[in-house]
Design a protein around this motif. Structure first.
Motif, PDB file in Angstrom:
ATOM      1  N   LEU A 571     -35.551   7.611   1.116  1.00  0.00           N
ATOM      2  CA  LEU A 571     -35.321   8.181   2.446  1.00  0.00           C
ATOM      3  C   LEU A 571     -36.568   8.020   3.319  1.00  0.00           C
ATOM      4  O   LEU A 571     -36.471   7.695   4.505  1.00  0.00           O
ATOM      5  CB  LEU A 571     -34.950   9.665   2.305  1.00  0.00           C
ATOM      6  CG  LEU A 571     -34.459  10.400   3.551  1.00  0.00           C
ATOM      7  CD1 LEU A 571     -33.235   9.708   4.127  1.00  0.00           C
ATOM      8  CD2 LEU A 571     -34.136  11.851   3.216  1.00  0.00           C
ATOM      9  N   GLY A 572     -37.721   8.223   2.704  1.00  0.00           N
ATOM     10  CA  GLY A 572     -38.969   8.033   3.446  1.00  0.00           C
ATOM     11  C   GLY A 572     -39.087   6.608   3.962  1.00  0.00           C
ATOM     12  O   GLY A 572     -39.521   6.365   5.093  1.00  0.00           O
ATOM     13  N   ALA A 573     -38.670   5.661   3.131  1.00  0.00           N
ATOM     14  CA  ALA A 573     -38.723   4.255   3.540  1.00  0.00           C
ATOM     15  C   ALA A 573     -37.738   3.990   4.673  1.00  0.00           C
ATOM     16  O   ALA A 573     -38.030   3.221   5.586  1.00  0.00           O
ATOM     17  CB  ALA A 573     -38.414   3.360   2.343  1.00  0.00           C
ATOM     18  N   CYS A 574     -36.580   4.650   4.606  1.00  0.00           N
ATOM     19  CA  CYS A 574     -35.604   4.497   5.682  1.00  0.00           C
ATOM     20  C   CYS A 574     -36.189   4.967   7.015  1.00  0.00           C
ATOM     21  O   CYS A 574     -35.925   4.395   8.062  1.00  0.00           O
ATOM     22  CB  CYS A 574     -34.345   5.303   5.395  1.00  0.00           C
ATOM     23  SG  CYS A 574     -33.404   4.695   3.986  1.00  0.00           S
ATOM     24  N   ARG A 575     -36.997   6.023   6.953  1.00  0.00           N
ATOM     25  CA  ARG A 575     -37.602   6.521   8.177  1.00  0.00           C
ATOM     26  C   ARG A 575     -38.589   5.498   8.746  1.00  0.00           C
ATOM     27  O   ARG A 575     -38.550   5.160   9.927  1.00  0.00           O
ATOM     28  CB  ARG A 575     -38.332   7.836   7.930  1.00  0.00           C
ATOM     29  CG  ARG A 575     -38.888   8.447   9.208  1.00  0.00           C
ATOM     30  CD  ARG A 575     -40.009   9.414   8.939  1.00  0.00           C
ATOM     31  NE  ARG A 575     -41.080   8.787   8.167  1.00  0.00           N
ATOM     32  CZ  ARG A 575     -42.295   8.561   8.643  1.00  0.00           C
ATOM     33  NH1 ARG A 575     -42.605   8.887   9.856  1.00  0.00           N
ATOM     34  NH2 ARG A 575     -43.211   7.995   7.882  1.00  0.00           N
ATOM     35  N   ILE A 576     -39.463   4.972   7.863  1.00  0.00           N
ATOM     36  CA  ILE A 576     -40.459   4.014   8.331  1.00  0.00           C
ATOM     37  C   ILE A 576     -39.778   2.819   8.974  1.00  0.00           C
ATOM     38  O   ILE A 576     -40.165   2.348  10.041  1.00  0.00           O
ATOM     39  CB  ILE A 576     -41.355   3.536   7.163  1.00  0.00           C
ATOM     40  CG1 ILE A 576     -42.195   4.692   6.627  1.00  0.00           C
ATOM     41  CG2 ILE A 576     -42.261   2.386   7.617  1.00  0.00           C
ATOM     42  CD1 ILE A 576     -42.964   4.352   5.369  1.00  0.00           C
ATOM     43  N   HIS A 577     -38.724   2.321   8.321  1.00  0.00           N
ATOM     44  CA  HIS A 577     -38.073   1.106   8.812  1.00  0.00           C
ATOM     45  C   HIS A 577     -36.846   1.398   9.652  1.00  0.00           C
ATOM     46  O   HIS A 577     -36.055   0.492   9.936  1.00  0.00           O
ATOM     47  CB  HIS A 577     -37.753   0.193   7.621  1.00  0.00           C
ATOM     48  CG  HIS A 577     -38.995  -0.241   6.895  1.00  0.00           C
ATOM     49  ND1 HIS A 577     -39.865  -1.169   7.403  1.00  0.00           N
ATOM     50  CD2 HIS A 577     -39.541   0.189   5.736  1.00  0.00           C
ATOM     51  CE1 HIS A 577     -40.886  -1.316   6.569  1.00  0.00           C
ATOM     52  NE2 HIS A 577     -40.723  -0.497   5.540  1.00  0.00           N
ATOM     53  N   LYS A 578     -36.687   2.676  10.009  1.00  0.00           N
ATOM     54  CA  LYS A 578     -35.619   3.093  10.930  1.00  0.00           C
ATOM     55  C   LYS A 578     -34.249   2.589  10.505  1.00  0.00           C
ATOM     56  O   LYS A 578     -33.473   2.084  11.308  1.00  0.00           O
ATOM     57  CB  LYS A 578     -35.946   2.631  12.360  1.00  0.00           C
ATOM     58  CG  LYS A 578     -37.262   3.214  12.886  1.00  0.00           C
ATOM     59  CD  LYS A 578     -37.425   2.975  14.372  1.00  0.00           C
ATOM     60  CE  LYS A 578     -38.565   3.766  14.967  1.00  0.00           C
ATOM     61  NZ  LYS A 578     -39.890   3.540  14.355  1.00  0.00           N
ATOM     62  N   ASN A 579     -33.952   2.710   9.232  1.00  0.00           N
ATOM     63  CA  ASN A 579     -32.641   2.291   8.729  1.00  0.00           C
ATOM     64  C   ASN A 579     -31.729   3.513   8.606  1.00  0.00           C
ATOM     65  O   ASN A 579     -31.718   4.218   7.603  1.00  0.00           O
ATOM     66  CB  ASN A 579     -32.818   1.604   7.367  1.00  0.00           C
ATOM     67  CG  ASN A 579     -31.527   0.979   6.877  1.00  0.00           C
ATOM     68  OD1 ASN A 579     -30.439   1.457   7.192  1.00  0.00           O
ATOM     69  ND2 ASN A 579     -31.658  -0.082   6.107  1.00  0.00           N
ATOM     70  N   ILE A 580     -30.945   3.738   9.680  1.00  0.00           N
ATOM     71  CA  ILE A 580     -30.136   4.953   9.740  1.00  0.00           C
ATOM     72  C   ILE A 580     -28.988   4.918   8.741  1.00  0.00           C
ATOM     73  O   ILE A 580     -28.701   5.896   8.069  1.00  0.00           O
ATOM     74  CB  ILE A 580     -29.583   5.141  11.167  1.00  0.00           C
ATOM     75  CG1 ILE A 580     -30.747   5.341  12.126  1.00  0.00           C
ATOM     76  CG2 ILE A 580     -28.644   6.340  11.226  1.00  0.00           C
ATOM     77  CD1 ILE A 580     -30.347   5.443  13.557  1.00  0.00           C
ATOM     78  N   GLU A 581     -28.392   3.748   8.631  1.00  0.00           N
ATOM     79  CA  GLU A 581     -27.225   3.624   7.766  1.00  0.00           C
ATOM     80  C   GLU A 581     -27.549   4.039   6.336  1.00  0.00           C
ATOM     81  O   GLU A 581     -26.900   4.901   5.742  1.00  0.00           O
ATOM     82  CB  GLU A 581     -26.772   2.167   7.787  1.00  0.00           C
ATOM     83  CG  GLU A 581     -25.296   1.979   7.559  1.00  0.00           C
ATOM     84  CD  GLU A 581     -24.974   0.492   7.705  1.00  0.00           C
ATOM     85  OE1 GLU A 581     -24.397  -0.063   6.768  1.00  0.00           O
ATOM     86  OE2 GLU A 581     -25.347  -0.104   8.749  1.00  0.00           O
ATOM     87  N   LEU A 582     -28.560   3.409   5.786  1.00  0.00           N
ATOM     88  CA  LEU A 582     -28.966   3.726   4.416  1.00  0.00           C
ATOM     89  C   LEU A 582     -29.476   5.165   4.331  1.00  0.00           C
ATOM     90  O   LEU A 582     -29.202   5.880   3.372  1.00  0.00           O
ATOM     91  CB  LEU A 582     -30.044   2.738   3.937  1.00  0.00           C
ATOM     92  CG  LEU A 582     -30.457   2.844   2.469  1.00  0.00           C
ATOM     93  CD1 LEU A 582     -29.259   2.684   1.545  1.00  0.00           C
ATOM     94  CD2 LEU A 582     -31.516   1.785   2.128  1.00  0.00           C
TER      95      LEU A 582
END
Length: 767
Positions: A571-582
């Motif tokens: 989830l932290g990685a999703c935040r950095i890379h702004k991947n909302i879907e995942l």
DNA sequence: ATAGGGTTAG
């Protein structure tokens, strides 16, 4: 006259006739022996003192009685009385008095007796030599023991056992085993005693293979599990080797168990991290065991409760301690204290400490570590201070208190304790040095940490792990890897924690290829099975590096069910890379796993707000609030001249608040000229823009930095510590602040160090 | 033959 009495006693014991006076003495002698056979040493002594000129046999009998159960100094005293009275000791005297010497660690007396023995030519006597070996071993003079042993014209199993027990006592595994082998080569068969003395060393060395072959030997020699001593020693050895199955098998087979057996079993379960089982065996013992439990069983059971955070169980054991009268036992007292402290019931712990009649270093150390483990470093300092006026700190005390400095990044306190460790002669200890390395690293002083490390004469795996982790959190991944390689050049075997340190070091420095390589090498070349923690590091590494799908794939292929933490890393990685879907998918997975910390709510709402979806971000925050998860407030602090100044966002409680806000205003104006725009996506609340900006501008880290610029000299770097991760807006602002203030700023946040200088941060904006 | 306080990571 002496000789005469000697003859008379001899003749009496031969049953010859006795005259009147002699008859009187003979009665006394009988009485004396009767007392001794009943174990009434003091009554025997009274009779002895009445006998005008006791024979060597009587002297021996008395010395023997004292050397058996003490008081040992009386045995030695009697030996000298004997010499002074002109009676010559014989070869039976020396083993007794030497035993007393070894019990008292009375080396000087032992050496004097050795000298005497040498003079009268009794040195090569089997019994005397064996007693000398034992005495020297107990007094720590291994070379002397060897010299006596080498000088023996012939040896029996007892003399070999004395050597073996001596090396075992000093935990010298190789030598202990070596002597057993030599003994067998010399044609002497190890007996029960050999095995029973040997097994604890094997257990200590976790030498399971050797332990099993000794077990085999016991079975062949028919002194196996049914012998309570051998059985207990075997059981304990297997437990120390964490071989639960074997230990349980022996335990089940033993037809009689004594308190030591139970205690070894309970302690063994604790050692093997099987707390529930430990408590179950304890209960079983209370039902089946005939007498009152051994204090060691109680101590182990208390530890089990402490580890389980089972306060009720602990209180029950507390009641047992009272019932069985163990409270005067300082070991039990300290175990209770430690149980309360570890569970976090610090109030109970302190109350108990106050009530304790005798407190020692362990008592204080238990409270200190309790405070530190529960995050109350300041109270730990207070107890430590009061301790210093009562008892001496030892290694464990220092190892307990130094991390308090690390937690707070309190360098001045840390240096003070470093000095204290030196004064008390504890600084050369490996664990103390390890704690110091960690402290300097966490206070941002890599070079100080390195210096402590370089000066160590011996380093263990923890020393290396600490260094690797230290370099890792400072974003110096390449150096961490090179330390990892160096440790192996120095023959230190990396453990599972080494790889956690190494992988997270790679992650902080963006070394994706290296990290993946070491993750796979860990299983292939080092035979370490990856635990959840390793997967968390790997997911973090890949995720940060932008390989979100690959990270997802690793989670899918994990041999165990993913937990909240590993999803949290993704989830932290999703935040950095702004991947909302995942991010949404991952949040759902986390939601299914039930209650968890606040961090993940924050991450998810961060993801939404970064994408401008503020309603959904707010929804998450409301959900968090409804579920009762409070976000712990961001707090930053800084140590100036040994004092810690702490700030929370928007804080105006500091005495110099006015000046601090003034300075911050000034800085903000300057950095806005350089292009700073408050990044409101980091503010989660549903407020209007102006409010958002306001909340951002006065984040705790900004306040701490403004204060630091005001109150420290220009040429020195600024060290700020924050309890949470530094927010993105502050991160950008601090980069610019280094330009306008010409200062180096180091921020330690919840996950790593950020070294800011010349408008840049060494985390390269991926944290 | 058994037993109390302790360092590293996430």
């Amino acid at each position: 006259m002496n000789n005469l009495r000697f003859l008379i006693t001899q003749s009496h014991s031969n049953g010859s006739q006795a005259c009147k006076g002699i008859h009187h003495c003979a009665l006394e002698e009988d009485l004396l022996h009767k007392h001794l056979s009943m174990g009434e040493v003091e009554l025997a002594r009274k009779v002895f003192d009445e006998i005008p000129q006791p024979s060597v046999f009587l002297w021996n009998a008395m010395i023997r009685a004292y050397s058996w159960k003490g008081p040992f100094h009386r045995a030695i005293k009697l030996y000298y009385d004997m010499l002074n009275s002109g009676v010559k000791p014989n070869k039976f005297t020396f083993p007794f008095v030497l035993k007393a010497c070894s019990s008292l660690l009375a080396l000087e007396e032992g050496e004097e007796i050795h000298e005497y023995v040498r003079r009268i030519g009794l040195e090569s006597d089997l019994f005397v030599s064996t007693a000398l070996i034992d005495m020297y071993m107990k007094c720590g003079c291994l070379d002397e023991s060897c010299a006596v042993f080498d000088g023996m014209p012939n040896r029996d199993v007892v003399s070999w056992n004395a050597m073996i027990a001596g090396f075992a006592l000093h935990g010298m595994y190789e030598d202990t085993i070596g002597y057993v082998l030599e003994m067998q080569n010399a044609g002497t068969r190890p007996n029960r005693s050999t095995v029973v003395t040997l097994l604890p060393v094997v257990g200590q060395a976790k030498a399971l293979t050797q332990g099993r072959s000794i077990h085999g030997y016991c079975v062949r020699r028919y002194f196996d599990e049914d012998d309570i001593l051998v059985g207990t020693a075997l059981l304990d050895m297997y437990m120390k080797c964490t071989s639960l199955v074997y230990a349980c098998r022996i335990f089940g087979k033993m037809s009689s168990k004594n308190e030591v057996t139970w205690s070894a079993m309970i302690g063994g379960y604790v050692l093997c991290d099987r707390m529930m089982d430990a408590l179950e065996v304890f209960d079983q013992m209370m039902l089946e065991g005939s007498s009152k439990p051994a204090s060691s069983s109680l101590a182990s059971a208390l530890r089990a409760c402490a580890k389980l955070a089972d306060l009720n169980g602990g209180k029950t054991l507390h009641n047992y301690s009272i019932k069985f009268g163990f409270l005067s036992d300082i070991t039990i007292g300290n175990s209770l204290l430690s149980m309360y402290a570890k569970i976090g019931s610090i109030g109970d712990a302190v109350k108990y400490l106050d009530e304790m009649e005798f407190k020692d270093t362990v008592s204080y150390s238990a409270i200190i570590s309790g405070y530190v483990q529960n995050g109350n470093a300041k109270e730990a300092f207070a107890i430590f201070k009061s301790m210093l006026s009562n008892v001496e700190p030892d290694v464990a005390t220092m190892v307990g208190i130094i991390p308090a400095c690390s937690h707070l990044s309190a360098l001045q306190h840390g240096k003070l304790n470093h000095g204290l460790a030196i004064i008390h002669g504890l600084a050369s200890d490996v664990s103390v040095s390890n704690a110091l390395i960690d402290m300097y690293m966490k206070c941002g002083r890599i070079d100080h940490g390195r210096e402590v490390f370089d000066r160590m004469s011996k380093r263990d795996v923890v020393s290396w792990n600490t260094m690797i982790a230290g370099y890792g959190t400072h974003g110096r991944g390449k150096e961490a890897i090179s330390l990892f390689l160096n440790m192996q050049a120095e023959c230190i075997v990396p453990d599972d924690i080494t790889f956690i340190c190494l992988l997270s070091a790679c992650s902080h420095s963006g070394l994706v290829t290296e990290g993946k390589h070491w993750f796979h090498a860990m299983t292939l070349n080092y035979r370490i099975k990856p635990r959840m923690e390793h997967y968390i590091c790997l997911v973090d590494l890949l995720g940060r590096g932008g390989y979100l799908d690959e990270a997802r794939e690793y989670i899918r292929r994990m041999p165990f069910e993913p937990d909240v933490r590993v999803w949290g890393a993704l989830l932290g990685a999703c935040r950095i890379h702004k991947n909302i879907e995942l991010g949404e998918e991952v949040s759902q997975m986390i939601g299914k796993l039930g209650p968890e910390g606040t961090g993940n709510f924050v991450l998810l709402s961060n993801i939404y707000s970064a994408a401008g979806r503020f309603n959904e971000a707010a929804q998450v925050r409301i959900m968090q609030r409804d579920k009762g998860f409070m976000k712990s407030p961001g707090c930053s602090w800084i140590e100036i001249k040994g004092n810690i100044h702490a700030f929370i966002g928007g804080d105006r409680t500091h005495p110099q608040s006015q000046k601090i806000y003034g300075k911050l205003q000034e800085l903000l104006v300057e950095i806005k000229k350089l292009g700073y725009r408050p990044d409101t996506s980091f503010v989660l609340h549903d407020m209007d823009d102006e409010e958002k900006e306001h909340a951002l501008l006065y984040h705790s880290e900004k306040l701490a930095i403004a204060f630091a610029i005001l109150s420290s000299s220009n040429d020195k770097p600024i060290f700020v510590t924050k309890n949470l991760r530094v927010c993105g807006d502050c991160h950008g602002a601090i980069k610019l602040i280094t330009l306008v203030s010409k200062r180096v700023i180091v921020v330690r946040d919840a996950s790593r160090f950020h070294h800011f200088s010349d408008g840049m941060c060494n985390c390269r904006d991926f944290w």
